[in-house]
Scaffold this motif. Structure first.
Motif, PDB file in Angstrom:
ATOM      1  N   ALA A  38      40.674 105.294 115.692  1.00  0.00           N
ATOM      2  CA  ALA A  38      41.732 104.789 116.571  1.00  0.00           C
ATOM      3  C   ALA A  38      41.437 105.131 118.028  1.00  0.00           C
ATOM      4  O   ALA A  38      41.658 104.308 118.925  1.00  0.00           O
ATOM      5  CB  ALA A  38      43.080 105.377 116.148  1.00  0.00           C
ATOM      6  N   SER A  39      40.912 106.321 118.256  1.00  0.00           N
ATOM      7  CA  SER A  39      40.595 106.740 119.621  1.00  0.00           C
ATOM      8  C   SER A  39      39.508 105.858 120.237  1.00  0.00           C
ATOM      9  O   SER A  39      39.620 105.451 121.397  1.00  0.00           O
ATOM     10  CB  SER A  39      40.153 108.205 119.617  1.00  0.00           C
ATOM     11  OG  SER A  39      39.850 108.636 120.903  1.00  0.00           O
ATOM     12  N   MET A  42      41.038 102.317 120.855  1.00  0.00           N
ATOM     13  CA  MET A  42      41.967 102.323 121.990  1.00  0.00           C
ATOM     14  C   MET A  42      41.229 102.514 123.318  1.00  0.00           C
ATOM     15  O   MET A  42      41.572 101.876 124.311  1.00  0.00           O
ATOM     16  CB  MET A  42      43.016 103.428 121.814  1.00  0.00           C
ATOM     17  CG  MET A  42      43.952 103.203 120.648  1.00  0.00           C
ATOM     18  SD  MET A  42      44.919 101.692 120.787  1.00  0.00           S
ATOM     19  CE  MET A  42      45.978 102.117 122.154  1.00  0.00           C
ATOM     20  N   ARG A  43      40.230 103.378 123.314  1.00  0.00           N
ATOM     21  CA  ARG A  43      39.521 103.671 124.569  1.00  0.00           C
ATOM     22  C   ARG A  43      38.656 102.486 125.017  1.00  0.00           C
ATOM     23  O   ARG A  43      38.692 102.082 126.176  1.00  0.00           O
ATOM     24  CB  ARG A  43      38.644 104.906 124.406  1.00  0.00           C
ATOM     25  CG  ARG A  43      37.821 105.246 125.653  1.00  0.00           C
ATOM     26  CD  ARG A  43      36.961 106.475 125.466  1.00  0.00           C
ATOM     27  NE  ARG A  43      37.714 107.630 125.039  1.00  0.00           N
ATOM     28  CZ  ARG A  43      38.317 108.501 125.857  1.00  0.00           C
ATOM     29  NH1 ARG A  43      38.250 108.310 127.153  1.00  0.00           N
ATOM     30  NH2 ARG A  43      38.985 109.513 125.373  1.00  0.00           N
ATOM     31  N   PHE A  46      40.958  98.619 124.513  1.00  0.00           N
ATOM     32  CA  PHE A  46      42.230  98.456 125.211  1.00  0.00           C
ATOM     33  C   PHE A  46      42.317  99.300 126.488  1.00  0.00           C
ATOM     34  O   PHE A  46      43.348  99.292 127.156  1.00  0.00           O
ATOM     35  CB  PHE A  46      43.391  98.795 124.278  1.00  0.00           C
ATOM     36  CG  PHE A  46      43.458  97.899 123.083  1.00  0.00           C
ATOM     37  CD1 PHE A  46      43.858  96.579 123.211  1.00  0.00           C
ATOM     38  CD2 PHE A  46      43.103  98.371 121.830  1.00  0.00           C
ATOM     39  CE1 PHE A  46      43.912  95.749 122.105  1.00  0.00           C
ATOM     40  CE2 PHE A  46      43.152  97.548 120.715  1.00  0.00           C
ATOM     41  CZ  PHE A  46      43.555  96.235 120.854  1.00  0.00           C
ATOM     42  N   ILE A  50      43.723 107.672 123.613  1.00  0.00           N
ATOM     43  CA  ILE A  50      44.786 108.460 122.980  1.00  0.00           C
ATOM     44  C   ILE A  50      44.707 109.869 123.551  1.00  0.00           C
ATOM     45  O   ILE A  50      43.715 110.577 123.338  1.00  0.00           O
ATOM     46  CB  ILE A  50      44.616 108.485 121.455  1.00  0.00           C
ATOM     47  CG1 ILE A  50      44.697 107.081 120.883  1.00  0.00           C
ATOM     48  CG2 ILE A  50      45.657 109.394 120.816  1.00  0.00           C
ATOM     49  CD1 ILE A  50      44.386 106.999 119.411  1.00  0.00           C
TER      50      ILE A  50
END
Length: 170
Positions: A38-39, A42-43, A46, A50
């Motif tokens: 997820a990190s 997201m990084r 997007f 996080i």
């Protein structure tokens, strides 16, 4: 490969404790994988990292490693290099196995003792991680638990080794 003999190191209470810690370790691995995935998403996709993901990854790593060690020791899953086994014979291997376990128990005892001191300090002073303010004392506690159970498994293996001698099939 796991020892096929039914010895104390594979008794029901030890098996239960090791399986419980291994389950918690596997859960920590799952958390580590999800947070890392997820990190990264997201990084890089997007542009919204996080916050605190590194703290979660570091703490999950402590749980993962320390709670997996007793199970690896109990199932004899550590990497072994048996270059000298034929040269030293069963008696030499027995002496080497005994010395390795005694030294490991001693070092794990020091690790557990020092981590217990850190646990007390972290609990007394309310130490937390920088970003997410996660209390650190439970993680020191898990470090102590893993080291103590690892040492206990090694002591049980030491007793079994002394009782039965070196395994002939290794």
């Amino acid at each position: 490969m796991a020892n096929s003999r039914r010895d104390v190191a594979h008794s029901t209470p030890v098996e239960w404790a090791v399986r419980s810690l291994t389950f918690l370790s596997a859960t920590a691995l799952g958390v580590l994988l999800v947070v890392t995935f997820a990190s990264v998403i997201m990084r890089y996709f997007f542009n919204a990292p996080i916050l605190g993901s590194n703290e979660i990854i570091q703490l999950a790593s402590v749980v993962l490693v320390m709670l997996a060690l007793p199970g690896a020791a109990q199932r004899s899953m550590h990497i072994r290099v048996d270059v000298f086994d034929r040269l030293i014979g069963p008696i030499g291997r027995l002496i080497g196995d005994v010395l390795a376990r005694v030294l490991s128990v001693y070092l794990l005892g020091i690790l557990a003792w020092r981590a217990f001191g850190k646990l007390q300090d972290a609990a007394e002073f309310g130490d937390t991680t920088n970003m997410l303010q996660i209390p650190l004392w439970p993680f020191y506690g898990l470090l102590v638990l893993g080291a103590v159970l690892y040492a206990l498994v090694l002591v049980i293996q030491l007793i079994d080794l002394i009782r039965t001698g070196a395994a002939r099939d290794e």
